[in-house]
Design an enzyme around this catalytic site. Structure first.
Site, PDB file in Angstrom:
ATOM      1  N   GLU A 107       0.827  -1.208   0.000  1.00 19.01           N
ATOM      2  CA  GLU A 107       0.000   0.000   0.000  1.00 19.01           C
ATOM      3  C   GLU A 107       0.863   1.259   0.000  1.00 19.01           C
ATOM      4  O   GLU A 107       0.585   2.219  -0.711  1.00 19.01           O
ATOM      5  CB  GLU A 107      -0.931   0.015   1.206  1.00 19.01           C
ATOM      6  CG  GLU A 107      -1.974  -1.067   1.182  1.00 19.01           C
ATOM      7  CD  GLU A 107      -2.808  -1.053   2.440  1.00 19.01           C
ATOM      8  OE1 GLU A 107      -4.015  -0.756   2.328  1.00 19.01           O
ATOM      9  OE2 GLU A 107      -2.259  -1.322   3.536  1.00 19.01           O
TER      10      GLU A 107
ATOM     11  N   TYR B 268     -15.211  26.691   0.263  1.00 22.52           N
ATOM     12  CA  TYR B 268     -15.085  25.234   0.204  1.00 22.52           C
ATOM     13  C   TYR B 268     -13.981  24.781  -0.750  1.00 22.52           C
ATOM     14  O   TYR B 268     -13.439  23.698  -0.592  1.00 22.52           O
ATOM     15  CB  TYR B 268     -16.416  24.550  -0.111  1.00 22.52           C
ATOM     16  CG  TYR B 268     -17.171  25.086  -1.289  1.00 22.52           C
ATOM     17  CD1 TYR B 268     -16.859  24.708  -2.581  1.00 22.52           C
ATOM     18  CD2 TYR B 268     -18.222  25.963  -1.089  1.00 22.52           C
ATOM     19  CE1 TYR B 268     -17.566  25.199  -3.661  1.00 22.52           C
ATOM     20  CE2 TYR B 268     -18.942  26.461  -2.159  1.00 22.52           C
ATOM     21  CZ  TYR B 268     -18.605  26.079  -3.454  1.00 22.52           C
ATOM     22  OH  TYR B 268     -19.309  26.562  -4.515  1.00 22.52           O
TER      23      TYR B 268
ATOM     24  N   ILE C 181      -6.238   4.925   8.058  1.00 23.07           N
ATOM     25  CA  ILE C 181      -7.087   6.008   7.562  1.00 23.07           C
ATOM     26  C   ILE C 181      -7.693   6.793   8.724  1.00 23.07           C
ATOM     27  O   ILE C 181      -8.110   7.934   8.554  1.00 23.07           O
ATOM     28  CB  ILE C 181      -8.155   5.508   6.563  1.00 23.07           C
ATOM     29  CG1 ILE C 181      -9.037   4.411   7.142  1.00 23.07           C
ATOM     30  CG2 ILE C 181      -7.487   5.058   5.279  1.00 23.07           C
ATOM     31  CD1 ILE C 181     -10.173   3.965   6.209  1.00 23.07           C
ATOM     32  N   GLU C 182      -7.686   6.210   9.910  1.00 22.76           N
ATOM     33  CA  GLU C 182      -8.109   6.938  11.104  1.00 22.76           C
ATOM     34  C   GLU C 182      -7.200   8.145  11.345  1.00 22.76           C
ATOM     35  O   GLU C 182      -7.666   9.231  11.689  1.00 22.76           O
ATOM     36  CB  GLU C 182      -8.103   6.022  12.332  1.00 22.76           C
ATOM     37  CG  GLU C 182      -9.179   4.960  12.325  1.00 22.76           C
ATOM     38  CD  GLU C 182      -8.798   3.661  11.604  1.00 22.76           C
ATOM     39  OE1 GLU C 182      -7.918   3.683  10.714  1.00 22.76           O
ATOM     40  OE2 GLU C 182      -9.404   2.625  11.937  1.00 22.76           O
TER      41      GLU C 182
ATOM     42  N   LYS D  52     -11.918   3.802   1.091  1.00 23.92           N
ATOM     43  CA  LYS D  52     -10.745   3.085   0.584  1.00 23.92           C
ATOM     44  C   LYS D  52     -11.245   1.901  -0.245  1.00 23.92           C
ATOM     45  O   LYS D  52     -11.369   0.784   0.254  1.00 23.92           O
ATOM     46  CB  LYS D  52      -9.896   2.635   1.776  1.00 23.92           C
ATOM     47  CG  LYS D  52      -8.573   2.041   1.421  1.00 23.92           C
ATOM     48  CD  LYS D  52      -7.769   1.764   2.698  1.00 23.92           C
ATOM     49  CE  LYS D  52      -6.440   1.146   2.377  1.00 23.92           C
ATOM     50  NZ  LYS D  52      -5.644   0.912   3.592  1.00 23.92           N
TER      51      LYS D  52
END
Length: 121
Positions: free
Chosen positions: A22, A54, A73-74, A100
């Protein structure tokens, strides 16, 4: 607070993950966010200074996702939420969702995702 600005599924190619492949090969992630803030004055006065840009928020998300590497990903979600709260003082709360779709699992899946909400303290 019921006023919200949302940006959905920003596509980024990045190198986050626990496994060596990854972090070496990379993969696509989709990142969404929803900012909670009071939009009444912006709407009544048609005044950009009373809201958040934005596009600039999206730039922060892409910068964090592509310039830093995270095992989880946290960690990516927490960093994005912190950067958005710090960088945009009108925002009272931010929800960040990370998808993901190429997560390394042994089953056929559409995507793996997580969603966090952080409020200004």
């Amino acid at each position: 607070m019921t006023d919200k600005i949302s940006v959905q599924r920003i596509a980024v190619f990045a190198y986050h993950g626990v496994f060596q492949e990854e972090s070496k090969l990379g993969q696509r992630f989709y990142i969404s966010f929803t900012a909670e803030l009071d939009l009444k004055a912006a709407g009544q006065n048609d005044d950009l200074s009373k809201t958040v840009h934005y596009g600039e928020m999206t730039d922060v998300v892409v910068r964090v996702a592509t310039m830093q590497r995270f095992r989880l990903i946290e960690g990516l979600a927490e960093t994005i939420a912190r950067e958005l709260l710090e960088g945009f003082p009108l925002v009272d709360a931010i929800t960040v969702k990370i998808e993901k779709p190429a997560a390394p699992v042994t089953h056929v899946i559409d995507t793996v995702s997580l969603e966090i909400t952080r409020r200004r303290s």
